[in-house]
Design a protein around this motif. Structure first.
Motif, PDB file in Angstrom:
ATOM      1  N   ALA A   5       0.846  -1.194   0.000  1.00  0.00           N
ATOM      2  CA  ALA A   5       0.000   0.000   0.000  1.00  0.00           C
ATOM      3  C   ALA A   5       0.878   1.239   0.000  1.00  0.00           C
ATOM      4  N   LEU A   6       0.299   2.331  -0.381  1.00  0.00           N
ATOM      5  CA  LEU A   6       0.960   3.629  -0.305  1.00  0.00           C
ATOM      6  C   LEU A   6       0.230   4.469   0.731  1.00  0.00           C
ATOM      7  N   ILE A   7       0.969   5.374   1.364  1.00  0.00           N
ATOM      8  CA  ILE A   7       0.390   6.252   2.373  1.00  0.00           C
ATOM      9  C   ILE A   7       0.801   7.683   2.040  1.00  0.00           C
ATOM     10  N   ASN A   8      -0.177   8.567   1.933  1.00  0.00           N
ATOM     11  CA  ASN A   8       0.099   9.985   1.725  1.00  0.00           C
ATOM     12  C   ASN A   8       0.115  10.632   3.104  1.00  0.00           C
ATOM     13  N   THR A   9       1.266  11.064   3.560  1.00  0.00           N
ATOM     14  CA  THR A   9       1.372  11.645   4.894  1.00  0.00           C
ATOM     15  C   THR A   9       1.237  13.158   4.908  1.00  0.00           C
ATOM     16  N   HIS A  10       0.993  13.766   3.738  1.00  0.00           N
ATOM     17  CA  HIS A  10       0.773  15.215   3.690  1.00  0.00           C
ATOM     18  C   HIS A  10      -0.111  15.538   2.500  1.00  0.00           C
ATOM     19  N   HIS A  34     -12.105  12.616  -4.303  1.00  0.00           N
ATOM     20  CA  HIS A  34     -10.650  12.653  -4.090  1.00  0.00           C
ATOM     21  C   HIS A  34     -10.153  11.339  -3.496  1.00  0.00           C
ATOM     22  N   LEU A  35     -10.878  10.810  -2.517  1.00  0.00           N
ATOM     23  CA  LEU A  35     -10.467   9.553  -1.893  1.00  0.00           C
ATOM     24  C   LEU A  35     -10.521   8.393  -2.878  1.00  0.00           C
ATOM     25  N   ALA A  36     -11.515   8.393  -3.757  1.00  0.00           N
ATOM     26  CA  ALA A  36     -11.606   7.337  -4.776  1.00  0.00           C
ATOM     27  C   ALA A  36     -10.399   7.403  -5.711  1.00  0.00           C
ATOM     28  N   GLN A  37      -9.949   8.613  -6.026  1.00  0.00           N
ATOM     29  CA  GLN A  37      -8.767   8.750  -6.879  1.00  0.00           C
ATOM     30  C   GLN A  37      -7.525   8.247  -6.143  1.00  0.00           C
ATOM     31  N   TYR A  38      -7.393   8.593  -4.874  1.00  0.00           N
ATOM     32  CA  TYR A  38      -6.278   8.067  -4.080  1.00  0.00           C
ATOM     33  C   TYR A  38      -6.301   6.545  -4.068  1.00  0.00           C
ATOM     34  N   GLN A  39      -7.489   5.977  -3.872  1.00  0.00           N
ATOM     35  CA  GLN A  39      -7.612   4.522  -3.848  1.00  0.00           C
ATOM     36  C   GLN A  39      -7.167   3.930  -5.181  1.00  0.00           C
ATOM     37  N   VAL A  46      -4.527   8.566   3.917  1.00  0.00           N
ATOM     38  CA  VAL A  46      -4.144   9.937   3.608  1.00  0.00           C
ATOM     39  C   VAL A  46      -4.255  10.760   4.888  1.00  0.00           C
ATOM     40  N   GLN A  47      -3.219  11.548   5.133  1.00  0.00           N
ATOM     41  CA  GLN A  47      -3.204  12.437   6.289  1.00  0.00           C
ATOM     42  C   GLN A  47      -3.393  13.855   5.776  1.00  0.00           C
ATOM     43  N   VAL A  48      -4.495  14.485   6.175  1.00  0.00           N
ATOM     44  CA  VAL A  48      -4.831  15.824   5.701  1.00  0.00           C
ATOM     45  C   VAL A  48      -4.277  16.833   6.698  1.00  0.00           C
ATOM     46  N   MET A  49      -3.504  17.765   6.190  1.00  0.00           N
ATOM     47  CA  MET A  49      -2.692  18.636   7.034  1.00  0.00           C
ATOM     48  C   MET A  49      -3.272  20.039   7.221  1.00  0.00           C
ATOM     49  N   GLY A  50      -4.375  20.103   7.978  1.00  0.00           N
ATOM     50  CA  GLY A  50      -4.864  21.387   8.465  1.00  0.00           C
ATOM     51  C   GLY A  50      -5.851  22.125   7.598  1.00  0.00           C
ATOM     52  N   THR A  51      -6.326  21.506   6.521  1.00  0.00           N
ATOM     53  CA  THR A  51      -7.251  22.213   5.633  1.00  0.00           C
ATOM     54  C   THR A  51      -8.651  21.611   5.637  1.00  0.00           C
ATOM     55  N   ASP A  52      -8.914  20.716   6.571  1.00  0.00           N
ATOM     56  CA  ASP A  52     -10.251  20.131   6.648  1.00  0.00           C
ATOM     57  C   ASP A  52     -11.219  21.094   7.324  1.00  0.00           C
TER      58      ASP A  52
END
Length: 167
Positions: A5-10, A34-39, A46-52
């Motif tokens: 698997a891949l993990i987006n940490t930012h 967006h999550l479907a595209q990541y999948q 995916v770790q979302v960095m402060g923009t949620d």
């Protein structure tokens, strides 16, 4: 090549629609897209960095039960009034404290929502924006640690990085 698997940490998800970023684009449908595209790219987290936006907490719990990548969120990050992160990029759901007391209060509010971490922006974008004052980010860090939250920073200048580590 086979990888588990891949993990987006930012990451920053939900704000981009087409070629424009805007706060109004932050909808469950856009975030899910967006999550479907990541999948599709093989991302499992995916770790979302402060923009949620604040809706992320309910959505995070719902989506963790589904087939999408797991979301880890810093919720609303900490920026500077008139500074980073730029409002022009749709980042209007960010805390922008002007005093250490306000910063501590904002961290307490954020901590009550159970984010996975805290995000702060210290970058002045080559002098284009005001920088976060050291007493503000020191208060954010201290209050985050008091609430058992780790802190991540968008930082450019080495002196800021050194002070962050000290704090």
């Amino acid at each position: 090549t086979l990888i588990p698997a891949l993990i987006n940490t930012h990451g920053h998800i939900g704000l981009l629609q087409g070629t424009k970023t805007a706060s109004a684009s932050y909808t469950k449908e856009n975030l899910t897209r967006h999550l479907a595209q990541y999948q599709a790219y093989g991302m499992q987290a995916v770790q979302v960095m402060g923009t949620d936006h604040d809706e992320i907490y309910a959505w995070r719990d719902q989506l963790r039960a589904g087939t999408f990548p797991r979301i880890f969120t810093a919720g609303r990050g900490f920026g500077v009034p008139g500074g980073a992160p730029p409002l022009a990029m749709g980042m209007d759901q960010v805390y922008r404290p002007t005093t250490p007391a306000e910063a501590r209060k904002d961290v307490q509010e954020l901590a009550a929502r159970h984010p996975d971490l805290v995000k702060i922006w210290l970058d002045d974008f080559y002098g284009q924006f005001p920088s976060m004052k050291p007493e503000i980010y020191a208060a954010i860090i201290a209050e985050a640690h008091k609430n058992h939250l780790r802190v991540a920073a968008h930082v450019f200048h080495v002196h800021d990085a050194q002070q962050l580590v000290d704090d």
